[in-house]
Design a protein around this motif. Structure first.
Motif, mmCIF file in Angstrom:
data_model
loop_
_atom_site.group_PDB
_atom_site.id
_atom_site.type_symbol
_atom_site.label_atom_id
_atom_site.label_comp_id
_atom_site.label_asym_id
_atom_site.label_seq_id
_atom_site.Cartn_x
_atom_site.Cartn_y
_atom_site.Cartn_z
ATOM 1 N N ARG A 117 63.696 107.180 -19.532
ATOM 2 C CA ARG A 117 64.517 106.469 -18.554
ATOM 3 C C ARG A 117 64.433 104.969 -18.784
ATOM 4 N NH1 ARG A 117 61.002 107.671 -13.023
ATOM 5 N NH2 ARG A 117 59.223 106.305 -13.512
ATOM 6 N N GLN A 118 65.481 104.293 -18.328
ATOM 7 C CA GLN A 118 65.527 102.841 -18.467
ATOM 8 C C GLN A 118 66.140 102.244 -17.211
ATOM 9 O OE1 GLN A 118 67.536 101.416 -21.992
ATOM 10 N NE2 GLN A 118 66.499 99.430 -21.863
ATOM 11 N N ALA A 119 65.338 101.450 -16.524
ATOM 12 C CA ALA A 119 65.804 100.729 -15.354
ATOM 13 C C ALA A 119 66.304 99.349 -15.785
ATOM 14 C CB ALA A 119 64.672 100.589 -14.344
ATOM 15 N N PRO A 120 67.131 98.710 -14.979
ATOM 16 C CA PRO A 120 67.633 97.379 -15.338
ATOM 17 C C PRO A 120 66.494 96.412 -15.634
ATOM 18 C CG PRO A 120 68.850 98.232 -13.474
ATOM 19 C CD PRO A 120 67.721 99.205 -13.727
ATOM 20 N N ASP A 121 66.632 95.673 -16.709
ATOM 21 C CA ASP A 121 65.669 94.657 -17.141
ATOM 22 C C ASP A 121 64.337 95.255 -17.586
ATOM 23 O OD1 ASP A 121 66.857 92.599 -14.453
ATOM 24 O OD2 ASP A 121 67.511 92.629 -16.550
ATOM 25 N N ASN A 122 64.285 96.560 -17.761
ATOM 26 C CA ASN A 122 63.057 97.210 -18.243
ATOM 27 C C ASN A 122 63.306 97.879 -19.581
ATOM 28 O OD1 ASN A 122 61.819 96.435 -15.896
ATOM 29 N ND2 ASN A 122 61.521 98.505 -15.097
ATOM 30 N N GLU A 123 62.222 98.151 -20.305
ATOM 31 C CA GLU A 123 62.332 98.891 -21.543
ATOM 32 C C GLU A 123 62.463 100.385 -21.248
ATOM 33 O OE1 GLU A 123 59.731 95.932 -24.470
ATOM 34 O OE2 GLU A 123 59.053 97.973 -24.055
ATOM 35 N N ARG A 124 63.020 101.111 -22.198
ATOM 36 C CA ARG A 124 63.107 102.561 -22.061
ATOM 37 C C ARG A 124 61.695 103.134 -22.103
ATOM 38 N NH1 ARG A 124 67.686 105.705 -25.415
ATOM 39 N NH2 ARG A 124 68.814 103.966 -24.442
ATOM 40 N N GLU A 125 61.409 104.065 -21.197
ATOM 41 C CA GLU A 125 60.071 104.631 -21.118
ATOM 42 C C GLU A 125 60.116 106.150 -21.087
ATOM 43 O OE1 GLU A 125 58.211 103.335 -17.485
ATOM 44 O OE2 GLU A 125 59.595 104.455 -16.212
ATOM 45 N N LEU A 126 59.028 106.736 -21.569
ATOM 46 C CA LEU A 126 58.893 108.185 -21.555
ATOM 47 C C LEU A 126 58.765 108.691 -20.127
ATOM 48 C CD1 LEU A 126 58.117 110.932 -23.039
ATOM 49 C CD2 LEU A 126 55.753 110.203 -22.683
ATOM 50 N N VAL A 127 59.463 109.795 -19.846
ATOM 51 C CA VAL A 127 59.284 110.483 -18.573
ATOM 52 C C VAL A 127 58.510 111.778 -18.800
ATOM 53 C CG1 VAL A 127 60.440 111.591 -16.620
ATOM 54 C CG2 VAL A 127 61.406 109.498 -17.631
ATOM 55 N N ALA A 128 59.040 112.635 -19.669
ATOM 56 C CA ALA A 128 58.389 113.912 -19.941
ATOM 57 C C ALA A 128 58.943 114.507 -21.220
ATOM 58 C CB ALA A 128 58.609 114.881 -18.775
ATOM 59 N N THR A 129 58.094 115.275 -21.912
ATOM 60 C CA THR A 129 58.526 115.991 -23.104
ATOM 61 C C THR A 129 57.976 117.406 -23.088
ATOM 62 O OG1 THR A 129 56.651 115.256 -24.440
ATOM 63 C CG2 THR A 129 58.635 113.896 -24.524
ATOM 64 N N ILE A 130 58.667 118.282 -23.827
ATOM 65 C CA ILE A 130 58.213 119.652 -23.993
ATOM 66 C C ILE A 130 58.466 120.043 -25.444
ATOM 67 C CG2 ILE A 130 60.433 120.536 -23.127
ATOM 68 C CD1 ILE A 130 58.840 122.971 -22.036
ATOM 69 N N ASN A 131 57.433 120.561 -26.108
ATOM 70 C CA ASN A 131 57.615 120.890 -27.514
ATOM 71 C C ASN A 131 57.971 122.364 -27.690
ATOM 72 O OD1 ASN A 131 55.207 122.394 -27.469
ATOM 73 N ND2 ASN A 131 53.994 120.649 -28.166
ATOM 74 N N GLN A 132 58.121 122.748 -28.949
ATOM 75 C CA GLN A 132 58.596 124.089 -29.247
ATOM 76 C C GLN A 132 57.650 125.167 -28.717
ATOM 77 O OE1 GLN A 132 58.906 124.900 -33.430
ATOM 78 N NE2 GLN A 132 60.500 126.431 -33.155
ATOM 79 N N GLY A 133 56.378 124.845 -28.691
ATOM 80 C CA GLY A 133 55.396 125.802 -28.210
ATOM 81 C C GLY A 133 55.188 125.775 -26.714
ATOM 82 N N GLY A 134 55.914 124.894 -26.031
ATOM 83 C CA GLY A 134 55.783 124.800 -24.584
ATOM 84 C C GLY A 134 54.798 123.748 -24.112
ATOM 85 N N GLY A 135 54.236 122.984 -25.038
ATOM 86 C CA GLY A 135 53.328 121.925 -24.651
ATOM 87 C C GLY A 135 54.040 120.827 -23.892
ATOM 88 N N LEU A 136 53.393 120.328 -22.840
ATOM 89 C CA LEU A 136 54.020 119.377 -21.929
ATOM 90 C C LEU A 136 53.324 118.030 -21.974
ATOM 91 C CD1 LEU A 136 54.309 121.718 -18.813
ATOM 92 C CD2 LEU A 136 55.993 121.372 -20.628
ATOM 93 N N ASN A 137 54.106 116.989 -21.711
ATOM 94 C CA ASN A 137 53.565 115.640 -21.607
ATOM 95 C C ASN A 137 54.366 114.910 -20.533
ATOM 96 O OD1 ASN A 137 51.994 113.349 -22.283
ATOM 97 N ND2 ASN A 137 53.679 112.564 -23.521
ATOM 98 N N TYR A 138 53.664 114.272 -19.602
ATOM 99 C CA TYR A 138 54.315 113.540 -18.512
ATOM 100 C C TYR A 138 53.793 112.113 -18.422
ATOM 101 C CZ TYR A 138 55.829 118.045 -16.519
ATOM 102 O OH TYR A 138 56.402 119.281 -16.304
ATOM 103 N N ALA A 139 54.686 111.212 -18.016
ATOM 104 C CA ALA A 139 54.242 109.879 -17.650
ATOM 105 C C ALA A 139 53.402 109.984 -16.375
ATOM 106 C CB ALA A 139 55.438 108.970 -17.400
ATOM 107 N N ASP A 140 52.379 109.135 -16.269
ATOM 108 C CA ASP A 140 51.511 109.186 -15.085
ATOM 109 C C ASP A 140 52.309 108.986 -13.806
ATOM 110 O OD1 ASP A 140 48.646 107.528 -16.655
ATOM 111 O OD2 ASP A 140 49.290 109.625 -16.633
ATOM 112 N N SER A 141 53.355 108.195 -13.870
ATOM 113 C CA SER A 141 54.120 107.851 -12.677
ATOM 114 C C SER A 141 54.903 109.030 -12.097
ATOM 115 C CB SER A 141 55.081 106.704 -12.976
ATOM 116 O OG SER A 141 55.979 107.065 -14.010
ATOM 117 N N VAL A 142 55.080 110.103 -12.886
ATOM 118 C CA VAL A 142 55.873 111.229 -12.398
ATOM 119 C C VAL A 142 55.059 112.512 -12.274
ATOM 120 C CG1 VAL A 142 57.928 110.211 -13.453
ATOM 121 C CG2 VAL A 142 56.698 112.043 -14.649
ATOM 122 N N LYS A 143 53.805 112.490 -12.695
ATOM 123 C CA LYS A 143 52.970 113.695 -12.614
ATOM 124 C C LYS A 143 52.874 114.185 -11.175
ATOM 125 C CE LYS A 143 50.034 112.968 -16.672
ATOM 126 N NZ LYS A 143 48.675 112.627 -17.171
ATOM 127 N N GLY A 144 53.039 115.498 -11.019
ATOM 128 C CA GLY A 144 52.973 116.086 -9.694
ATOM 129 C C GLY A 144 54.294 116.062 -8.949
#
Length: 120
Positions: free
Chosen positions: A38-65
């Motif tokens: 995601r990218q908010a105005p005047d901010n850099e694009r940042e990771l929110v979440a990813t999921i790989n082929q095996g189902g592995g997950l990764n979340y930004a701390d700001s959105v966990k939960g």
């Protein structure tokens, strides 16, 4: 050619929910990873979440939960369920994917983005 098409953005009140979808189409041999940035105005694009082929997950701390990423492999589609939304979640959300178009050739792809606005 590969295309990523997002849908599901919009305006929601604080505390509300939205579900984003991103469908990949085109010359797809295998999808390695799909995710959301995601990218908010005047901010850099940042990771929110990813999921790989095996189902592995990764979340930004700001959105966990609060956010949940999932994937429908037969449909080449990734989802982002966003709950308990906050005004600071307001941004353009971009779908991202690493895709093999042949058995030995892969590239990174981006969608055009979908606007999410959290406001009362």
């Amino acid at each position: 050619q590969v295309q990523l098409v997002e849908s599901g953005g919009g305006l929601v009140q604080p505390g509300g929910s939205l579900r984003l979808s991103c469908a990949a189409s085109g010359n797809i041999f295998r999808i390695i990873m799909m995710g959301w940035y995601r990218q908010a105005p005047d901010n850099e694009r940042e990771l929110v979440a990813t999921i790989n082929q095996g189902g592995g997950l990764n979340y930004a701390d700001s959105v966990k939960g609060r956010f949940t990423i999932s994937r429908d492999n037969p449909k080449n589609t990734v989802y982002l369920q966003m709950n308990s939304l906050k005004p600071e979640d307001t941004a353009v959300y971009y779908c991202n994917a690493y895709i093999y178009t042949q058995y030995n050739e892969w590239n990174e792809y981006w969608g055009r983005g979908t606007q999410v606005t959290v406001s009362s």
